[in-house]
Design a protein around this motif. Structure first.
Motif, PDB file in Angstrom:
ATOM      1  N   VAL A 209       0.838  -1.198   0.000  1.00  0.00           N
ATOM      2  CA  VAL A 209       0.000   0.000   0.000  1.00  0.00           C
ATOM      3  C   VAL A 209       0.874   1.249   0.000  1.00  0.00           C
ATOM      4  CG1 VAL A 209      -1.825   1.234   1.232  1.00  0.00           C
ATOM      5  CG2 VAL A 209      -1.768  -1.261   1.275  1.00  0.00           C
ATOM      6  N   ARG A 210       0.480   2.249  -0.800  1.00  0.00           N
ATOM      7  CA  ARG A 210       1.136   3.547  -0.806  1.00  0.00           C
ATOM      8  C   ARG A 210       0.159   4.602  -0.293  1.00  0.00           C
ATOM      9  NH1 ARG A 210       6.630   3.321  -1.202  1.00  0.00           N
ATOM     10  NH2 ARG A 210       7.275   1.999  -2.938  1.00  0.00           N
ATOM     11  N   PRO A 211       0.305   5.037   0.950  1.00  0.00           N
ATOM     12  CA  PRO A 211      -0.561   6.102   1.470  1.00  0.00           C
ATOM     13  C   PRO A 211      -0.227   7.451   0.829  1.00  0.00           C
ATOM     14  CG  PRO A 211       0.343   4.752   3.241  1.00  0.00           C
ATOM     15  CD  PRO A 211       1.121   4.423   2.003  1.00  0.00           C
ATOM     16  N   ARG A 212      -1.154   8.381   0.941  1.00  0.00           N
ATOM     17  CA  ARG A 212      -0.949   9.706   0.359  1.00  0.00           C
ATOM     18  C   ARG A 212      -0.134  10.625   1.259  1.00  0.00           C
ATOM     19  NH1 ARG A 212      -4.061  10.282  -4.109  1.00  0.00           N
ATOM     20  NH2 ARG A 212      -5.857   8.872  -4.339  1.00  0.00           N
ATOM     21  N   GLY A 213      -0.224  10.443   2.548  1.00  0.00           N
ATOM     22  CA  GLY A 213       0.485  11.313   3.478  1.00  0.00           C
ATOM     23  C   GLY A 213       1.840  10.755   3.856  1.00  0.00           C
ATOM     24  N   SER A 214       2.631  11.584   4.565  1.00  0.00           N
ATOM     25  CA  SER A 214       3.976  11.194   4.969  1.00  0.00           C
ATOM     26  C   SER A 214       3.942  10.381   6.255  1.00  0.00           C
ATOM     27  CB  SER A 214       4.839  12.443   5.182  1.00  0.00           C
ATOM     28  OG  SER A 214       6.068  12.115   5.780  1.00  0.00           O
ATOM     29  N   SER A 215       4.880   9.464   6.359  1.00  0.00           N
ATOM     30  CA  SER A 215       4.980   8.672   7.595  1.00  0.00           C
ATOM     31  C   SER A 215       5.478   9.510   8.761  1.00  0.00           C
ATOM     32  CB  SER A 215       5.923   7.480   7.372  1.00  0.00           C
ATOM     33  OG  SER A 215       7.223   7.928   7.030  1.00  0.00           O
ATOM     34  N   ARG A 216       5.987  10.703   8.488  1.00  0.00           N
ATOM     35  CA  ARG A 216       6.438  11.583   9.569  1.00  0.00           C
ATOM     36  C   ARG A 216       5.310  12.452  10.118  1.00  0.00           C
ATOM     37  NH1 ARG A 216      11.907  11.858  10.155  1.00  0.00           N
ATOM     38  NH2 ARG A 216      13.131  10.752   8.593  1.00  0.00           N
ATOM     39  N   ASP A 217       4.162  12.416   9.462  1.00  0.00           N
ATOM     40  CA  ASP A 217       2.982  13.131   9.945  1.00  0.00           C
ATOM     41  C   ASP A 217       2.237  12.205  10.901  1.00  0.00           C
ATOM     42  OD1 ASP A 217       0.567  14.404  10.374  1.00  0.00           O
ATOM     43  OD2 ASP A 217       0.246  14.926   8.267  1.00  0.00           O
ATOM     44  N   ALA A 219      -0.194  12.606  12.953  1.00  0.00           N
ATOM     45  CA  ALA A 219      -1.654  12.642  12.944  1.00  0.00           C
ATOM     46  C   ALA A 219      -2.195  11.823  11.771  1.00  0.00           C
ATOM     47  CB  ALA A 219      -2.144  14.088  12.852  1.00  0.00           C
ATOM     48  N   PHE A 220      -1.559  11.969  10.587  1.00  0.00           N
ATOM     49  CA  PHE A 220      -1.995  11.184   9.429  1.00  0.00           C
ATOM     50  C   PHE A 220      -1.780   9.695   9.674  1.00  0.00           C
ATOM     51  CE2 PHE A 220      -0.899   8.941   5.519  1.00  0.00           C
ATOM     52  CZ  PHE A 220      -2.040   9.163   4.756  1.00  0.00           C
ATOM     53  N   VAL A 221      -0.621   9.355  10.239  1.00  0.00           N
ATOM     54  CA  VAL A 221      -0.311   7.941  10.492  1.00  0.00           C
ATOM     55  C   VAL A 221      -1.330   7.337  11.454  1.00  0.00           C
ATOM     56  CG1 VAL A 221       1.366   6.357  11.502  1.00  0.00           C
ATOM     57  CG2 VAL A 221       2.140   8.176   9.985  1.00  0.00           C
TER      58      VAL A 221
END
Length: 845
Positions: A209-217, A219-221
């Motif tokens: 899977v390729r998420p749209r947000g960064s793994s450093r975010d 809140a997104f993670v």
């Protein structure tokens, strides 16, 4: 000069203690409100040395090929048939693809790049595939395939999907292309025969899977993790208990989500456990009133809030290593508070006024606090010489944390004690003198000082021998998390797909597409050589997506030799297929003409199939091996037998250098081995700097070489005993705890300072009397340090827990050296010797 400054400070605080306390505590409250939301960087790369070329190359690889933004779902089934597993994978894949947080989902080899491969399928064929294609496009081959299609459709097991596939590809060229792909790309442990990424037993399947947000975010993670976990739970439950479907998560996003939760839990647990233990110890030792306990709590919280705010302002948050700073410093913070309270309470008991008590406390005990805070902060600051970012930040934050504690003790604790004493001296009166009983140590020093020195000498000699047995564990497992669910899922992947051990990555970066094509050939050839030589277990590259140029050239030659280009025109191939279908009673679809024209066009095409074209098709797998904007390609290398041998690594490095400047070999095994020696050397340098700086500071305070040496004796002996114990017990150093000895100087030297300061202030009674006056307080300080450092041992990260182990061993060694070795040695030095008396008599007679 120092005394005058401390006296003025005491008078200023005593003049308006309430206002000062309120103002300082308000500042601490504001700081606390900020640090409650302090972010934590959980990636191990955030604690590795900066500026190291190998680390920069690895970080560049991760960023260029999206390895830092990966999420892998591992679907497991207990059934032997893959049907239920495929059903679960399809269900999960469709739900993930519909999520606005997901950019792409890859779970089927043929589906992901089917359109592009179909348009250029001749380039993917090997010699066997060309032979099959030549036979399939013969009149008899077309006839056989159409008959086979009819049999499939008439079968009782036929499905609507079969009809759809036959209608879209009546000659079943998909099968020929798939066989060629499998012969060229299949690796040990993986089964691609169904098109899905399954293990050989067909009980485990993967979704990338390729998420749209960064793994450093973070809140997104957190939101992504909740959504994906919900999809996985529905898939597991919806498949039925009898199906035995289970879904696990791996990859960077799963690691970040897990690590964030684990580190926060560890921080909260270690903080509160050490905080509560320290309060219990202080209460048991002094039986102080509630007002004093309240003052102690407020002083601790003020110091911690300022320290964490400083970390936030300087570094933007905490990392894995600095996450322990609060728990580690609590034991040191409370030492200063205990010393101030002990002295102030004693002066009030003697009938002194609050002003007189504060003046005496600051002018006398305050000197010891200044010198001990200077030595402690310098010891922590010495760690900044390490290039290991996590340790560097820990040294800076802890060093300034000591200074913030000194300020908090002076202004918060001092003002509150003065304020309470003015209201009523009973508000601060301790129920007992305080400290830990030291009668056992006093008796040993008074009666057996020579024996104590001899025993310590033997233990120090054994410690030197034991230190030769200490080793350094450079593996990731030595510092990684314990009982990690993500690691457990990763082990399933390793076991089922034969990908054991840390991988390496071969990267080529060119200055244009033409040169990149040549690098593609060179990279693929090198991988074949390594695989044949047994130097790698697996070699996965962009060749899984696009045939290397040399392979395409060979495919075109084989196609030409077989006479396939020009064998049919568009109308001729369509007529041949339509004729056979009608003969079998089948109705050709409306897309047959376009299908036949596509085959003829593909066979006649001469253009090369390249990675940029494949990337433009939108296949999500492209980013695993190709970055068009950087003109970069990569290959993933798995170690033979689960680990890399030093000889093989050296040979591979030479091979990569021979490939030219475009190529680089990178990966965790190379990084950890390369930085190992530098980290060990830098940590040794930090220890030497801490020792030298503390020696200088102590000498400036006591101004006597002998006293300086005696002060430094306990921490030096304690450090040797700690290293020796680690060698004897078998506790290795690692990338986290390697600076533990330098950190040990941050608090171990304080014990010697407190003892020597008391001994010099009141020399009557000798070493035993000084131990009687200060030993209980020193022991209490060491016990609180053990409580705070001991809480770190329970961390779920092995590296952090090992720091707690080293510091606890060091604290025990230093305190025993302080209350036994130091007084015994002073006793032996200062006690009059009986044999001197006759000699003196003769000289004076």
């Amino acid at each position: 000069m120092t005394t005058r400054f401390l006296l003025r400070l005491a008078r200023m605080i005593d003049a308006r203690p309430g206002k000062i306390a309120v103002a300082v505590l308000l500042a601490a409250a504001v700081s606390g409100a900020v640090v409650l939301r302090i972010p934590i960087r959980t990636n191990l790369l955030d604690v590795l040395p900066e500026g190291n070329p190998t680390i920069q190359a690895f970080r560049g690889f991760l960023e260029d090929f999206g390895m830092m933004d990966s999420l892998v779902l591992v679907v497991t089934s207990r059934e032997g048939s893959p049907d239920r597993l495929i059903e679960a994978v399809e269900t999960i894949g469709e739900e993930l693809a519909a999520s606005p947080r997901i950019a792409s989902v890859d779970y089927n080899l043929l589906r992901s790049g089917g359109r592009y491969v179909g348009e250029h399928f001749p380039a993917y064929l090997d010699s066997g595939g060309v032979g099959l294609l030549s036979d399939r496009l013969s009149p008899e081959g077309i006839r056989r395939q159409i008959r086979r299609n009819r049999e499939v459709l008439l079968s009782p097991f036929a499905s609507p999907l079969d009809a759809e596939w036959i209608s879209g590809d009546p000659l079943n060229l998909r099968e020929i292309v798939r066989e060629s792909l499998l012969r060229r790309t299949v690796t040990k442990g993986i089964d691609l025969s169904t098109g899905y990424y399954m293990d050989a037993d067909r009980t485990v399947a993967l979704l990338m899977v390729r998420p749209r947000g960064s793994s450093r975010d973070t809140a997104f993670v957190a939101g992504l993790y909740r959504e994906v976990a919900g999809i996985a739970a529905r898939a597991s439950g919806g498949s039925g208990a009898d199906a035995g479907i289970a879904v696990g998560l791996a990859g960077e996003y799963a690691s970040v989500a897990e690590a964030t939760g684990v580190i926060w839990r560890d921080m909260v647990f270690s903080f509160f456990s050490s905080f509560v233990l320290v309060l219990v110890l202080v209460f048991a030792a002094y039986r102080p009133p509630a007002a004093v306990l309240c003052a102690l709590v407020l002083t601790l919280l003020a110091a911690l809030s300022w320290t964490l705010l400083f970390a936030y302002l300087l570094y933007g948050g905490l990392n894995i290593v600095t996450s322990i700073v609060a728990a580690m410093l609590i034991g040191l913070y409370v030492d200063y508070i205990i010393i101030v309270y002990h002295r102030f309470n004693g002066e009030i008991r003697r009938g002194r006024s609050p002003l007189q008590a504060l003046e005496t406390t600051y002018s006398e005990t305050g000197k010891a606090l200044l010198i001990s805070s200077a030595t402690s902060s310098i010891a922590f600051f010495s760690v900044v010489v390490t290039s290991f970012r996590g340790l560097h930040e820990l040294g800076v934050v802890a060093g300034f944390g000591i200074l913030f504690c000194l300020l908090s003790t002076v202004f918060v604790m001092g003002s509150l004690l003065s304020w309470f004493a003015k209201v009523s001296p009973a508000r601060i009166a301790a129920g007992r003198p305080g400290g830990v009983p030291t009668g056992w140590a006093e008796r040993l020093v008074e009666g057996r000082s020579g024996t104590v020195v001899a025993v310590f000498s033997i233990f120090l000699f054994l410690a030197i021998l034991g230190s030769a047995r200490t080793r350094f564990d450079a593996g990731v497992d030595a510092i990684g998390p314990v009982d990690s669910k993500v690691e457990q899922v990763q082990r399933v992947i390793e076991e089922k797909f034969g990908r054991k051990g840390e991988p390496l990555f071969l990267v080529a970066r060119a200055d244009g597409d033409r040169r990149l094509a040549a690098d593609f050939d060179a990279l693929d050839l090198q991988g074949e050589r390594w695989r044949r030589a047994g130097m790698v277990e697996g070699f996965s590259s962009a060749a899984m997506l696009v045939p290397p140029p040399r392979f395409q050239k060979e495919s075109r030659r084989l196609l030409s030799d077989a006479g396939l280009p020009g064998r049919y025109d568009d109308a001729g191939l369509e007529r041949a297929i339509r004729r056979e279908m009608e003969a079998q009673g089948m109705v050709p679809g409306d897309g047959l003409a376009a299908y036949a024209a596509g085959i003829v066009r593909a066979l006649a095409g001469e253009e090369a199939v390249d990675l940029p074209g494949f990337a433009r098709s939108g296949d999500p797998r492209t980013t695993y091996f190709f970055n068009g904007s950087r003109h970069a390609i990569a290959a993933h290398l798995a170690p033979p037998g689960g680990r890399w041998g030093q000889g093989a690594l050296a040979a591979m490095k030479e091979d990569v250098r021979a490939l030219g400047p475009d190529f680089a070999l990178t990966g965790p095994p190379l990084i950890l081995e390369e930085i190992r020696s530098s980290v060990v050397w830098e940590s040794t340098l930090a220890t030497l700097i801490a020792f030298a700086a503390n020696w200088i500071i102590v000498w400036f305070h006591f101004r006597r070489l002998r006293d300086t040496a005696l002060v430094m004796l306990p921490v030096t002996a304690g450090s040797l005993l700690t290293v020796g114990a680690m060698g004897a017990i078998g506790i290795p150093f690692n990338f986290f705890n390697v600076v533990g000895i330098a950190l040990l100087f941050g608090f171990g030297v304080d014990y010697g300072i407190y003892y020597m300061q008391s001994h010099r202030e009141r020399s009557e009674g000798g070493a035993v009397e000084a131990l009687h006056r200060t030993g209980g307080g020193i022991l209490l300080c060491s016990v609180t340090t053990l409580a705070s450092c001991g809480s770190i041992i329970l961390s779920h990260y092995r590296g952090l827990a090992s720091i707690g182990v080293v510091l606890c061993l060091g604290a025990v060694s230093c305190i025993l050296s302080t209350v036994l070795l130091l007084p015994s040695l002073i006793d032996r030095i200062e006690r009059p010797r009986p044999w001197k008396a006759p000699r003196v008599f003769k000289e004076t007679s």
